[in-house]
Design a protein around this motif. Structure first.
Motif, PDB file in Angstrom:
ATOM      1  N   LEU A  83       0.747  -1.280  -0.267  1.00 19.46           N
ATOM      2  CA  LEU A  83       0.452   0.054   0.396  1.00 19.46           C
ATOM      3  C   LEU A  83       0.842   1.336   0.010  1.00 19.46           C
ATOM      4  O   LEU A  83       2.041   1.014   1.022  1.00 19.46           O
ATOM      5  N   VAL A  84       0.885   1.936  -0.435  1.00 17.01           N
ATOM      6  CA  VAL A  84       1.106   3.560  -0.524  1.00 17.01           C
ATOM      7  C   VAL A  84      -0.073   4.930  -0.811  1.00 17.01           C
ATOM      8  O   VAL A  84      -0.607   5.065  -1.746  1.00 17.01           O
ATOM      9  N   ASP A  85       0.060   5.028   0.422  1.00 20.75           N
ATOM     10  CA  ASP A  85      -0.520   5.995   0.924  1.00 20.75           C
ATOM     11  C   ASP A  85      -0.056   7.586  -1.120  1.00 20.75           C
ATOM     12  O   ASP A  85       1.368   7.701  -1.224  1.00 20.75           O
ATOM     13  N   GLU A  86      -0.756   8.681  -1.176  1.00 17.09           N
ATOM     14  CA  GLU A  86      -0.135  10.154  -1.662  1.00 17.09           C
ATOM     15  C   GLU A  86       0.403   9.334  -2.106  1.00 17.09           C
ATOM     16  O   GLU A  86       1.571  10.495  -2.770  1.00 17.09           O
ATOM     17  N   LEU A  87      -0.034   9.382  -3.939  1.00 22.07           N
ATOM     18  CA  LEU A  87       1.035   9.266  -4.705  1.00 22.07           C
ATOM     19  C   LEU A  87       1.864  10.230  -5.636  1.00 22.07           C
ATOM     20  O   LEU A  87       3.079  10.224  -6.070  1.00 22.07           O
ATOM     21  N   ALA A  88       0.898  11.636  -4.874  1.00 26.15           N
ATOM     22  CA  ALA A  88       1.751  12.698  -5.607  1.00 26.15           C
ATOM     23  C   ALA A  88       3.049  12.975  -4.622  1.00 26.15           C
ATOM     24  O   ALA A  88       3.752  14.653  -4.901  1.00 26.15           O
ATOM     25  N   HIS A  89       2.943  12.994  -3.795  1.00 24.11           N
ATOM     26  CA  HIS A  89       3.842  13.299  -2.534  1.00 24.11           C
ATOM     27  C   HIS A  89       5.459  13.635  -2.656  1.00 24.11           C
ATOM     28  O   HIS A  89       5.946  12.995  -4.263  1.00 24.11           O
ATOM     29  N   THR A  90       6.154  14.445  -2.760  1.00 25.53           N
ATOM     30  CA  THR A  90       6.974  14.963  -2.654  1.00 25.53           C
ATOM     31  C   THR A  90       8.225  14.573  -2.137  1.00 25.53           C
ATOM     32  O   THR A  90       7.987  15.214  -0.527  1.00 25.53           O
ATOM     33  N   ASN A  91       9.356  14.243  -2.327  1.00 27.62           N
ATOM     34  CA  ASN A  91      10.151  13.323  -1.290  1.00 27.62           C
ATOM     35  C   ASN A  91      10.897  14.342  -1.211  1.00 27.62           C
ATOM     36  O   ASN A  91      11.657  15.473  -1.512  1.00 27.62           O
ATOM     37  N   VAL A  92      11.594  13.707   0.128  1.00 29.18           N
ATOM     38  CA  VAL A  92      12.284  14.167   0.680  1.00 29.18           C
ATOM     39  C   VAL A  92      13.676  14.941  -0.233  1.00 29.18           C
ATOM     40  O   VAL A  92      13.800  13.713  -0.638  1.00 29.18           O
ATOM     41  N   LEU A  93      14.186  15.628  -0.094  1.00 23.69           N
ATOM     42  CA  LEU A  93      15.480  16.391  -0.503  1.00 23.69           C
ATOM     43  C   LEU A  93      17.220  15.027  -0.394  1.00 23.69           C
ATOM     44  O   LEU A  93      17.455  14.734   1.122  1.00 23.69           O
ATOM     45  N   GLY A  94      17.144  13.947  -1.486  1.00 19.72           N
ATOM     46  CA  GLY A  94      17.952  13.208  -0.633  1.00 19.72           C
ATOM     47  C   GLY A  94      17.466  11.786  -1.067  1.00 19.72           C
ATOM     48  O   GLY A  94      18.031  10.439  -0.684  1.00 19.72           O
ATOM     49  N   SER A  95      16.093  11.621  -1.284  1.00 23.08           N
ATOM     50  CA  SER A  95      15.747  10.193  -2.005  1.00 23.08           C
ATOM     51  C   SER A  95      16.161  10.029  -2.986  1.00 23.08           C
ATOM     52  O   SER A  95      16.979  10.756  -3.348  1.00 23.08           O
ATOM     53  N   ARG A  96      15.680   8.591  -3.040  1.00 25.31           N
ATOM     54  CA  ARG A  96      16.406   7.842  -4.406  1.00 25.31           C
ATOM     55  C   ARG A  96      15.725   8.592  -5.803  1.00 25.31           C
ATOM     56  O   ARG A  96      15.931   8.875  -6.890  1.00 25.31           O
ATOM     57  N   HIS A  97      14.267   8.740  -5.416  1.00 27.30           N
ATOM     58  CA  HIS A  97      13.787   9.081  -6.758  1.00 27.30           C
ATOM     59  C   HIS A  97      12.960  10.837  -6.338  1.00 27.30           C
ATOM     60  O   HIS A  97      12.623  11.205  -4.766  1.00 27.30           O
ATOM     61  N   ASP A  98      12.632  12.222  -6.861  1.00 26.91           N
ATOM     62  CA  ASP A  98      11.873  12.286  -6.300  1.00 26.91           C
ATOM     63  C   ASP A  98      10.546  12.828  -5.932  1.00 26.91           C
ATOM     64  O   ASP A  98       9.732  14.060  -4.807  1.00 26.91           O
ATOM     65  N   LYS A  99       9.443  11.571  -6.736  1.00 28.58           N
ATOM     66  CA  LYS A  99       8.202  11.952  -6.602  1.00 28.58           C
ATOM     67  C   LYS A  99       8.069  10.211  -5.474  1.00 28.58           C
ATOM     68  O   LYS A  99       9.180   9.151  -6.799  1.00 28.58           O
ATOM     69  N   ARG A 100       7.375  10.388  -4.956  1.00 28.06           N
ATOM     70  CA  ARG A 100       6.649   9.126  -4.719  1.00 28.06           C
ATOM     71  C   ARG A 100       5.916   7.827  -5.590  1.00 28.06           C
ATOM     72  O   ARG A 100       6.232   6.473  -6.147  1.00 28.06           O
ATOM     73  N   TYR A 101       5.462   8.497  -6.755  1.00 24.02           N
ATOM     74  CA  TYR A 101       4.756   7.893  -8.111  1.00 24.02           C
ATOM     75  C   TYR A 101       5.747   7.139  -8.485  1.00 24.02           C
ATOM     76  O   TYR A 101       5.651   6.102  -9.007  1.00 24.02           O
ATOM     77  N   GLN A 102       7.380   7.895  -8.240  1.00 24.01           N
ATOM     78  CA  GLN A 102       8.256   7.314  -9.482  1.00 24.01           C
ATOM     79  C   GLN A 102       8.840   6.033  -8.213  1.00 24.01           C
ATOM     80  O   GLN A 102       9.297   4.555  -9.501  1.00 24.01           O
ATOM     81  N   ASP A 103       8.802   6.108  -6.877  1.00 21.73           N
ATOM     82  CA  ASP A 103       8.834   5.192  -6.753  1.00 21.73           C
ATOM     83  C   ASP A 103       7.857   3.677  -6.906  1.00 21.73           C
ATOM     84  O   ASP A 103       8.997   2.952  -6.837  1.00 21.73           O
ATOM     85  N   VAL A 104       6.958   4.279  -7.072  1.00 24.67           N
ATOM     86  CA  VAL A 104       5.842   3.821  -7.666  1.00 24.67           C
ATOM     87  C   VAL A 104       6.087   3.170  -8.215  1.00 24.67           C
ATOM     88  O   VAL A 104       5.828   1.545  -8.460  1.00 24.67           O
ATOM     89  N   GLU A 105       6.345   2.754  -9.441  1.00 23.46           N
ATOM     90  CA  GLU A 105       7.412   3.306 -10.607  1.00 23.46           C
ATOM     91  C   GLU A 105       8.222   1.381 -10.398  1.00 23.46           C
ATOM     92  O   GLU A 105       8.398   0.446 -11.432  1.00 23.46           O
ATOM     93  N   GLU A 106       9.170   1.842  -9.720  1.00 26.94           N
ATOM     94  CA  GLU A 106      10.595   0.853  -9.432  1.00 26.94           C
ATOM     95  C   GLU A 106       9.638  -0.139  -9.008  1.00 26.94           C
ATOM     96  O   GLU A 106      10.351  -1.258  -8.902  1.00 26.94           O
ATOM     97  N   LEU A 107       9.279  -0.289  -7.626  1.00 30.24           N
ATOM     98  CA  LEU A 107       8.153  -1.238  -6.799  1.00 30.24           C
ATOM     99  C   LEU A 107       7.766  -2.299  -8.251  1.00 30.24           C
ATOM    100  O   LEU A 107       7.524  -3.232  -8.048  1.00 30.24           O
ATOM    101  N   LEU A 108       6.654  -1.187  -8.918  1.00 33.98           N
ATOM    102  CA  LEU A 108       6.462  -2.252 -10.375  1.00 33.98           C
ATOM    103  C   LEU A 108       6.620  -3.102 -11.513  1.00 33.98           C
ATOM    104  O   LEU A 108       6.713  -4.265 -11.549  1.00 33.98           O
ATOM    105  N   ASP A 109       8.208  -2.195 -11.481  1.00 37.80           N
ATOM    106  CA  ASP A 109       8.847  -3.105 -12.280  1.00 37.80           C
ATOM    107  C   ASP A 109       9.547  -3.831 -12.444  1.00 37.80           C
ATOM    108  O   ASP A 109      10.002  -4.596 -12.554  1.00 37.80           O
ATOM    109  N   ALA A 110      10.189  -3.980 -10.508  1.00 37.99           N
ATOM    110  CA  ALA A 110      10.160  -5.590  -9.726  1.00 37.99           C
ATOM    111  C   ALA A 110       8.936  -6.252  -9.302  1.00 37.99           C
ATOM    112  O   ALA A 110       9.644  -7.423  -8.562  1.00 37.99           O
ATOM    113  N   GLY A 111       7.938  -5.857  -9.864  1.00 35.02           N
ATOM    114  CA  GLY A 111       7.430  -7.492 -10.021  1.00 35.02           C
ATOM    115  C   GLY A 111       6.333  -6.922  -8.922  1.00 35.02           C
ATOM    116  O   GLY A 111       5.225  -8.470  -7.918  1.00 35.02           O
TER     117      GLY A 111
END
Length: 200
Positions: A83-111
């Protein structure tokens, strides 16, 4: 990818998302909570139940410790569904991706399957429409291509008056923020416009 889409905070996206996750968990699906936002709301917290909360990552930003979804912890844990809430969230500087939806894309790509929540005003193609209809310039946005990737989109609908009632009852924001919200973003005309946009 399954997205619960609503017109504004407080319509019940997160609760619906968690209820589905609990049902799937009971059916034997390995479910983890990557990031769920309750904002102190008791009814939302109650919906977590026995779902596994994957610990967040703490990032120091200008001397202030801030918590973000721990993408690496989820990838290492590899649940069937997260579960991942607030998909439009901007991640804190220093995170791998700028946006949470980009984190989700990586999760989806990992299956790893994802159930997430998003408010309609955060969709990139609707920025100008939302600005024209509500006067609100939404800064955090998700590109349409991300939503097009969804296998299913569920609209969580609520009448504007009922949402305002929830707001007054303290179910969305703390008491000190209620009146200001009712005079600004949560005006009935704004909510009606956003509701129509979401339904369209």
């Amino acid at each position: 990818l399954k997205v619960y889409l609503g017109m504004a905070a407080g319509v019940g996206k997160t609760v619906a998302m968690r209820r589905e996750a609990k049902r799937l968990c009971a059916e034997g699906v390995d479910v983890g909570c990557g990031l769920v936002e309750a904002h102190g709301r008791g009814d939302t917290l109650a919906e977590i139940g026995q779902l596994e909360l994957i610990p967040r990552r703490t990032i120091d930003y200008r001397g202030v410790p801030l918590q973000e979804m721990d993408l690496d912890a989820i990838l290492a844990r590899r649940p069937d569904l997260v579960l991942v809430d607030e998909l439009a969230h901007t991640n804190v500087l220093g995170s791998r991706h700028d946006k949470r939806y980009q984190d989700v894309e990586e999760l989806l790509d990992a299956g790893i399957s994802v159930i997430g929540a998003l408010n309609v005003q955060h969709l990139e193609s609707l920025h100008d429409v939302v600005l024209r209809e509500t006067g609100v310039d939404v800064r955090e946005r998700v590109p349409d291509r991300f939503l097009h990737r969804a296998d299913e989109i569920i609209i969580v609908d609520l009448a504007p008056g009922e949402l305002q009632k929830r707001l007054r009852e303290g179910k969305i924001y703390p008491p000190e923020k209620v009146e200001r919200a009712l005079q600004a973003f949560f005006r009935e005309d704004n909510l009606s416009a956003l509701r129509q946009i979401a339904l369209q």
